[in-house]
Each structure stands twice: as C-alpha cells, then as structure tokens.
Design a protein around this motif. Structure first.
Motif, PDB file in Angstrom:
ATOM      1  N   GLU A 339       0.768  -1.294  -0.156  1.00  0.00           N
ATOM      2  CA  GLU A 339       0.025   0.022   0.058  1.00  0.00           C
ATOM      3  C   GLU A 339       0.868   1.315  -0.014  1.00  0.00           C
ATOM      4  N   GLU A 409     -10.988   8.957 -16.928  1.00  0.00           N
ATOM      5  CA  GLU A 409     -10.410   7.956 -16.402  1.00  0.00           C
ATOM      6  C   GLU A 409      -9.448   8.232 -15.426  1.00  0.00           C
ATOM      7  N   ASN A 411      -9.621  10.167 -13.087  1.00  0.00           N
ATOM      8  CA  ASN A 411     -10.016  10.355 -11.726  1.00  0.00           C
ATOM      9  C   ASN A 411      -9.838   9.077 -10.791  1.00  0.00           C
ATOM     10  N   ARG A 412      -9.701   7.861 -11.802  1.00  0.00           N
ATOM     11  CA  ARG A 412      -9.529   6.548 -11.064  1.00  0.00           C
ATOM     12  C   ARG A 412      -8.286   5.949 -11.129  1.00  0.00           C
ATOM     13  N   ILE A 413      -7.666   6.166 -12.266  1.00  0.00           N
ATOM     14  CA  ILE A 413      -6.220   5.670 -12.554  1.00  0.00           C
ATOM     15  C   ILE A 413      -5.563   7.034 -12.469  1.00  0.00           C
ATOM     16  N   GLU A 428      -4.703  -0.306  -8.048  1.00  0.00           N
ATOM     17  CA  GLU A 428      -5.458  -1.633  -7.764  1.00  0.00           C
ATOM     18  C   GLU A 428      -6.382  -2.058  -8.961  1.00  0.00           C
ATOM     19  N   HIS A 429      -6.213  -1.275 -10.078  1.00  0.00           N
ATOM     20  CA  HIS A 429      -6.856  -1.765 -11.477  1.00  0.00           C
ATOM     21  C   HIS A 429      -5.891  -2.540 -12.147  1.00  0.00           C
ATOM     22  N   GLN A 430      -6.682  -3.631 -12.859  1.00  0.00           N
ATOM     23  CA  GLN A 430      -6.023  -4.685 -13.664  1.00  0.00           C
ATOM     24  C   GLN A 430      -6.493  -4.820 -14.913  1.00  0.00           C
ATOM     25  N   PRO A 431      -6.305  -3.927 -15.835  1.00  0.00           N
ATOM     26  CA  PRO A 431      -6.961  -4.089 -17.289  1.00  0.00           C
ATOM     27  C   PRO A 431      -5.899  -4.993 -17.894  1.00  0.00           C
ATOM     28  N   ARG A 432      -6.530  -5.761 -18.882  1.00  0.00           N
ATOM     29  CA  ARG A 432      -5.970  -6.842 -19.779  1.00  0.00           C
ATOM     30  C   ARG A 432      -5.575  -5.973 -21.096  1.00  0.00           C
ATOM     31  N   GLU A 433      -6.324  -5.054 -21.313  1.00  0.00           N
ATOM     32  CA  GLU A 433      -5.947  -4.150 -22.459  1.00  0.00           C
ATOM     33  C   GLU A 433      -6.173  -2.511 -21.830  1.00  0.00           C
ATOM     34  N   TRP A 434      -5.439  -1.886 -22.920  1.00  0.00           N
ATOM     35  CA  TRP A 434      -5.569  -0.404 -22.367  1.00  0.00           C
ATOM     36  C   TRP A 434      -5.189   0.549 -23.549  1.00  0.00           C
ATOM     37  N   PRO A 466      -8.471  -1.286 -27.815  1.00  0.00           N
ATOM     38  CA  PRO A 466      -9.217  -2.349 -27.343  1.00  0.00           C
ATOM     39  C   PRO A 466     -10.865  -1.997 -27.677  1.00  0.00           C
ATOM     40  N   VAL A 467     -11.474  -0.745 -27.619  1.00  0.00           N
ATOM     41  CA  VAL A 467     -12.811  -0.520 -27.826  1.00  0.00           C
ATOM     42  C   VAL A 467     -12.887   0.567 -28.570  1.00  0.00           C
ATOM     43  N   PRO A 495      -2.687  -6.206 -10.611  1.00  0.00           N
ATOM     44  CA  PRO A 495      -2.493  -4.970  -9.919  1.00  0.00           C
ATOM     45  C   PRO A 495      -1.273  -4.813  -9.666  1.00  0.00           C
TER      46      PRO A 495
END
Lengths: 506, 506
Positions: A339, A409, A411-413, A428-434, A466-467, A495
């Motif tokens: 942490e 995004e 704000n979160r990552i 704590e985020h664990q994307p497989r694609e970005w 990815p999208v 993560p």
C-alpha cells in the motif's frame, strides 16, 4: 595562495572573544560578504569555549571578501577574503523550487524528493547513528525529515545523548544558553548527509516534548531560531521545516505565531533555503499559499487528491506522511508495504512527491521512523526503483493527467507526462488491455510494462485499440467521445502495473 | 370456498375486452381494492390478445373486495373478492427504509442489500437466463440491478430476444404499443427472482441505446411508466431505479424531467416500492434529499467517504458501483477481487451498502455485469461471507464510528456497531496490536479475528492495552487523550483483517 572554498561548501570564520556573562546573547556578530558590488550578510554564533563562528556558503565562483560587525570590539571589523572554486563533484547546491511544482538543485540538476523520516536519529546512541548513516548510504532516499529537539512519544522514551541547552546549577536546562556541543553534533550529522546527497529537512519545532522545548516562549523561540539558522544555513542540503504537526501546538503557538517564526528564518538565512510546515490533522493544513511557504508539506493518506492539492496551493506538494509501512497500533503507522508503494506511485503520478517511514514494532522500540537504525520493511526498495525510473527520463517534473486536461478515467487511475516520457499507473486496477492516455499520434515509441512491486520492466508492443468509441448507433448522449489513443497495449490483468511510453529518438 | 392469495403475493383480475384501435391507450382501467373502509387503487394494463389485467399485492390478511373502473363498458364495474392468507414461508414482503439508514422487509425482517448487477440479463438467450438464475441460486446476492430495455454498449452488441414495443408494418417499433410478450417475460423473471429472495432493482431508463427507447419523449415515457408500474408493482421484490447514469441523458432529460417521472411512478404504484436514481459521473449525484427519493443510489469508488454521504443525504446509501471486479480496459470495470472485497467492507463498516459487478473480458463478450451467466471472479464468495456475518448479529443496521462520534482513527480505518455487536475493519492497515474502538468497559465479550479474504473466524483473547495515553510528561498539546479502550487485542500484522466483538449473553 589565497584560501579556496568550493562552490556551495562552507566557508567559516573563527573568532576568539572575551568571557561574557552570556556569550549567546551579549555579543552580536555578523559579517558582510562581498562579491564585487554584491553584499550578503551572514550572522555569527557562539560555539562555546570563547569561540564565535560565522559560516557562509558561497554561491558564485570567484573572489569573496568579508568584514565582521559586532558590538564587541574584539569581534568587530575583522576582514578577509577567499576564492570560491568550482563545486566538488556530486555537490549540486541547495534545492530550489523550479517549474512551479518541482525542484532542482542550484546547478540545474533536477531534484525529485524521495525522502524518509527518522525524527530523532541524532539523539540516539552514536553507534545507532552510524548505523542510520550506513543504511542511508545503501538506500536511495535523498531527503530525511529530522528534528532538532529530542522526541517524547510512544516508542520514544529514551533520554537524548545531550540536552539541547546548557544545564544550570539547579540541574535545569537554561533555554538562554544553547548547548554548543549538542548543536555541533547536529552540524556534523547534517554535513555527513550532505556528502551522501541527502537533504536534511530540519524540523525546528515539534509537540512531542517532555523537556519544555515547545513552551519556551516567543523571545527564546526567536533566539533559538537565529542561533540554528546561523549554524546550519551554510550547509547546502538544509531545508527548514518550521514544525512537525504544528496544529498540535496551536493552543500555544497560533497560526500568526508560525508566520512570525517563518519571518525570523527568512530574515536570518542569506541562502534562502526552502521552507515549509507540516500539519497533523489532515483537515488542518497550513495555508501554503503564503509567500513565505516555498512548498507544500502535508500528511494525508488520501493520495488520489494530489493533483487537487497542486491546484489549491500552486506549489510543489510533498506528502511526507501518506501513512507509514509498519504494524503498530496506530493507523498512521501500520499500512502494508504494497500500500505504501501504491501511495508513492499514485502521488508521483498525480504530480506530487511522497515521503517514506517505517513503524514496525520492535522489542527495544527501535523504530526507523523515530530512531533510524536499519530498515525492516519492503517498500524502500520499490521506492528506490521508482526514483531511478524518474531520474532516467524526467527533466522538468511530471504534469499529471486529470479529468480536466485529459479524460475522466484519470479520476480513477493515475498518469503523468514530461517531455518525451509518459506514464500510466493502474494501482488496484488490472486491465488486460488499455488505451486511454497512450499517444494520440502514431509514431515511434518505446513502450514498457512496469511491475511496480516486482520491479521488472518488460517491453510491450503496440496492439489494436481495445474498444472503438463512440459506439456506433448510440442514441443516448455519447460520453467518452473521440478516439482514446492511436493504439492500445495488452497487459497482464493484475494489479500494481504501470506503462511507460518514451518517444524513440531518431 | 373463496379464492385465497397469500400476503404479499400477486392477486390478478383478468378481463376480456373488445377490439380497439390501440388497446394500450384507448381503454382506461383500474380497480379499487377495499379492506373494510380502506381503499387502494391499482391500475390495469393491456396484456395482448384482447386481455386486460389488474394486479394487486395485498398487504393485510383478511377479506379484500374490488370493483373495476373503466371507460369501456365491458371492463367497467366488475366486482369480486378474495381472502388474503398468511405469507408463504420465505416471503417477507417488500423492502422499506427502516431506521433512517437501513432497510427491512414489511414483516420486520432486516434486509441488508448485497446486490449484483446484470443489466441486460433478461434480453439474452433463454438458456443463458436459466444459467443466470442458477448462478444466483448458488451465490448469496439478494438484489440485482437490471434494465427493462436492452443495452447497447461495449461488449453489448447482440440483439435482444424481443423488441420492447410492437413492430409496425414499416418494420419500426411503435412506442405507443408495448410488446406484451416482452413484458410478460420480464414479469416472469421478476417473479422467479422473488421466489429466490432476490430484490429486482428495475432500471426504468438508461442511456445505452440504439433502438430509440431513451428518446421517446415525455408522453410516451409517461405512458410506458404507467404500463410497467401497473405490470410489476404487485411483485413484492420490485425496486424502482428511475435510471442508470441519469446524468448521461441530462441533455434530453433534465433534472426536473426526472422529478416528474418519479411523480408518475409514485402516483401509479399503490405499494410504494422504494425508488432511487443512479448517477454516472461521481460529481453528478442526484439530490437524494428530495422526498420522492427513498434511498441514495450512487456509483463512487471513493468509499471511505460513505459516512459523509449518509450525513449529506440522511438516507440509506447504496453504492451500487464502487467499481467492478474485472480486467476490461475501463477503470470502472477492472479492479482486483481483493480491492472490491475491501471496498465492500469499508462501505458496510461506514454505514452504507455496496453493489457487486463482474467485468472480465470474454471471447464471446459474456460479461456478468451485462449479460449474467456464470461468475468468474473471486469477490462474490467473500461478499457472501460478509452478508452472512451481518445477518448473524446485526438487527437495526450498522452505525459507523467516525472522527466526530469516536476518535480520529476512524478517518483511516473503519468500524461500526449495532446493539451487542461491533466490528473494526483494518483494510490496508496491518496492526499487530490494537485497542481504539474496542469496548471502554471491561466485560464478558466474544472477540474474533476475521480474515475477510480467507473467510476465517478465529477467537481472540483480551490483551493489555498496547499504548498508554496520554503520554506521561508530555508538554505539547496532548492529542488522542483519554483511554483508548478497556483492553487490547493482538493481531497478525497483515492486511484485510477485521475484529468482531460481541457482548456475551449471560
């Protein structure tokens, strides 16, 4: 041949004087140092044994002259000169604020604070102090928060090596007479830190006190400040931290009082070392917008707010206590190593700087955060890894991606950029694609996956986006419109990962 | 013998009528249900095939009578009666707000929401819908967020089983004519959820649309609301969620528009199922203080603010999207299982409720959050474990410890109490000893260490207080003064731990 002093080194004038009832207050002493028509005043101080000293840190190469001024004839009107020669290798001069939110040494070398905290290390047995210095030589910390006065607190019950003031016939410390031996020891330790490239973030007052140092009153506080600034200002690695947890002393030292103490330091310090003040309660931050505060020094666990703090105060943000790695029964001192590393990355990737501390319970109460000694945790190596990464590529200092300047995004990552380098940190985020935050223009990039815990760096290839937004045929209000980036990357879906993108130099 | 309907079950009046140009709008139909002098009005609806229905959920045991009212003679003035018998085992009646921040079923059974999200599950192939129900039977979720309309979004490109409105000769959906078959299917799935003890949090509008459902205009929106409320209100497990991410539709449906839609639901629903509305942007929360909002429904990752949200709105807080477990390239859908479990514990231990979702990439785009099917993650078991813990001991609902009502530590760690039980949750903190938040009075307690990830419960013994405040001889302002607790506990010095203390019954 004329005396030579290297740039940003300490030049010292030693003067012997008469016996005085109180040599600390009965003699005034300073010197005017001249370089051509430029004049700089440095205050002198009494160093015990009928000896007065004036210390001066030259900031310009060439010939400097000086003349002393004193109310004592034997100290007055002494003259001399010296040649300021080029800086010794590895000495880059005092740290200044640069590029609004960042720091650099006087020679322009970027300085990214990666500090640790050993509040009372100079008050521990000498062997332990040696151990602390040894540990610092092996670690990669480049700043240490340390108190002038000893510390009375949980896990801090031992007596200091020396009282900070002379002990009178009544067995009590005389706050009008600094203990020159104790301060000489402090000088020596600050000097050793300088040689190791470690900034000494000197905490001038603090509330953890059973000796009376925090209740001396304004005259003695001012007297003490003039004394310590005269002693230490010539050390290039000094920072002034007016207080630790100033708000825990607010009943006896209100905010206006701290303002006045800031002014005393400013008045006495010819080198204008950077100054700040550290809060206790996260809701009791000092108003760091005041012009005598050079950078923001806070403690706050809520590190995703770092970019907001930059905006609030418009100055470099150092979060010296985003809670410590450890296991003591205080929540500010018992977060996991993972942490703390996470909080370092979030802080740095949102444009700030973080501080380290270790508070592991120990049968003899030897906690690094208080006493130094050895590091027992796991975060310090990962913090060193992060420092090395930054020093490899960052020049001006990192500018964070935020929802305001980039996409929601962030704000979160977390993510930030500087010149040819950009980083995304997923925590704590664990994307497989970005894709979001990757370059909008296709080009020649070195892309790496960084495992912040395992400390590995693995090259990545460009991958398809990815999208594809906006969604074809979407009838609702289209959010996150526009292309995310020119390309994507494939990650591992776990993560504590970061991505680094560097423009390849042709 | 007179017809019997169990308490909170569905009583239905079926009426055959004449052929009408538009049977959905050309016939008005309702019934007045009477219990003694009490009268309740339930609206009827057209269910296709010249059939009208009126559904009613009796809330009182005994004899109910009814009379229909219609502008069509063949539907008007029909009378009848039935006996409301005791509730079937396991049916506790609709969920209501109770104790300001909490919920209970109509029979008084406490209801602690532990929901999940499968937005478009009723629009997937029937075999997959069966699979979703099977999964829900094995998991311990007691609420599901689900949309009336199909969903057009990333990973949601398939066509729904049925259009929600009848398709006209021009091949287009006629928004004036609901597709009774599609709504019958929805009824059936809501009914199955009720039998499993799962509340159906029905999302009435959403912005993920390529069919035009979000742009029908106010008349048709109102018409549709009257229709679905008439169909579903008699199911005891219905909740009304006016929208998902209402703010993404704000350009076409401003805040006042949502207020009016709330009023339509209130006007038509004799059972006053609880209502809320869900935001997209965390800074665009609805004003949940409005009297037609029964509970707060938000998405926000910053779960340590949960107690503040309670204070802000004064209502139960359900954070239905504290980000989802998964690995997709959207930061709201790619946190680790450990982090989602952590956010559940923090939310619950700060007096709120959290929602689950899973967004793992899948070659056929079968993501639980959108389509249901099977659970692939690791958080759901730990969430079930937390639900079981709560149901074992909590009666009124949890009241959080905060810096305002307890000590400053509860800004950093989490804790809550209810009656004879209290919990402390340490999250990323890993103390080896602890006291703050434990009982101030020594007594007979069952104390347990709970590993929230490993799902183990281990009895703990009382231990001496770890640190004795106030510090003897402390001269600075003493913070954290007063005893911390009557005793301490010894822990394992690792993250994701909780402590439970229960007063032992004599």
């Amino acid at each position: 041949m004329k005396q030579q002093v290297a740039l940003w080194d300490v030049f010292e004038v030693e003067l012997k004087g008469a016996d005085l009832a109180n040599p600390f207050s009965d003699a005034s002493l300073s010197a005017v140092f001249s370089f051509g028509n430029r004049q700089v005043v440095a205050k002198g101080f009494y160093d015990g044994d009928s000896t007065w000293r004036i210390r001066f840190m030259p900031d310009t190469e060439g010939e400097w002259r000086f003349t002393t001024e004193s109310n004592r004839p034997e100290l007055n009107g002494r003259e001399g000169s010296f040649i300021c020669s080029p800086a010794r290798p590895g000495l880059h001069g005092p740290v200044r604020v640069r590029n609004q939110f960042h720091f650099a040494h006087a020679d322009g070398t970027p300085y990214f604070p990666f500090g640790t905290t050993c509040y009372a290390w100079t008050h521990q047995p000498l062997a332990m102090q040696e151990q602390t210095l040894e540990t610092l030589r092996a670690a990669r910390f480049n700043k240490i928060r340390m108190c002038v006065f000893p510390k009375h607190y949980i896990y801090n019950n031992n007596e200091p090596l020396m009282p900070m003031f002379e002990v009178g016939a009544d067995g009590k410390e005389d706050f009008d007479r600094p203990n020159a031996a104790a301060f000489r020891h402090l000088d020596a330790q600050v000097s050793k830190l300088r040689e190791m490239g470690v900034e000494a973030d000197i905490i001038l007052f603090h509330p953890y006190d059973r000796w009376g140092y925090c209740l001396m009153g304004e005259d003695r506080d001012t007297h003490y400040l003039r004394y310590i600034v005269a002693r230490l200002s010539a050390y290039s690695n000094v920072w002034w931290s007016l207080a630790n947890e100033y708000d825990f002393l607010i009943d006896v030292k209100p905010v206006e009082y701290w303002d006045r103490l800031f002014h005393v330091v400013e008045e006495c310090d010819p080198n204008r070392h950077i100054k700040s003040i550290h809060n206790g309660n996260p809701n009791m931050n000092f108003d760091h917008r005041k012009p005598w505060v050079d950078h923001v020094c806070i403690q706050n666990w809520d590190v995703k707010r770092t970019a907001t703090w930059r905006d609030t105060w418009g100055k470099p943000v150092i979060n010296d206590e985003p809670e410590y790695e450890g296991n003591i029964p205080r929540p500010w001192g018992n977060i996991s190593a993972q942490e703390l590393v996470n909080r370092f990355w979030i802080t740095v990737m949102r444009g700030g700087y973080a501080g380290h501390g270790e508070t592991f319970m120990h049968p003899q109460d030897l906690l690094w955060w208080a006493k130094g000694g050895v590091l027992r945790g796991e975060s310090w190596k990962r913090i060193a890894f992060l420092r090395d990464l930054l020093e490899q590529d960052v020049k001006r200092g990192l500018t964070p991606y935020t929802p305001a300047n980039s996409r929601g995004e962030f704000n979160r990552i977390s993510g930030a950029h500087d010149g040819d380098v950009r980083y995304l940190y997923f925590g704590e985020h664990q994307p497989r694609e970005w894709a979001v935050g990757l370059p909008m223009e296709d080009g020649d990039y070195d892309i790496d996956l960084i495992d912040t815990w395992e400390m590995t760096i693995t090259p990545l290839e460009k991958a398809p986006l990815p999208v594809s937004p906006p969604l074809r045929g979407h009838l609702g209000v289209v959010h996150n419109a526009g292309p995310e980036a020119a390309f994507g990357v494939r990650l591992h879906g776990k993560p504590w990962q970061a991505v680094r993108v560097r423009t390849r130099k042709s």
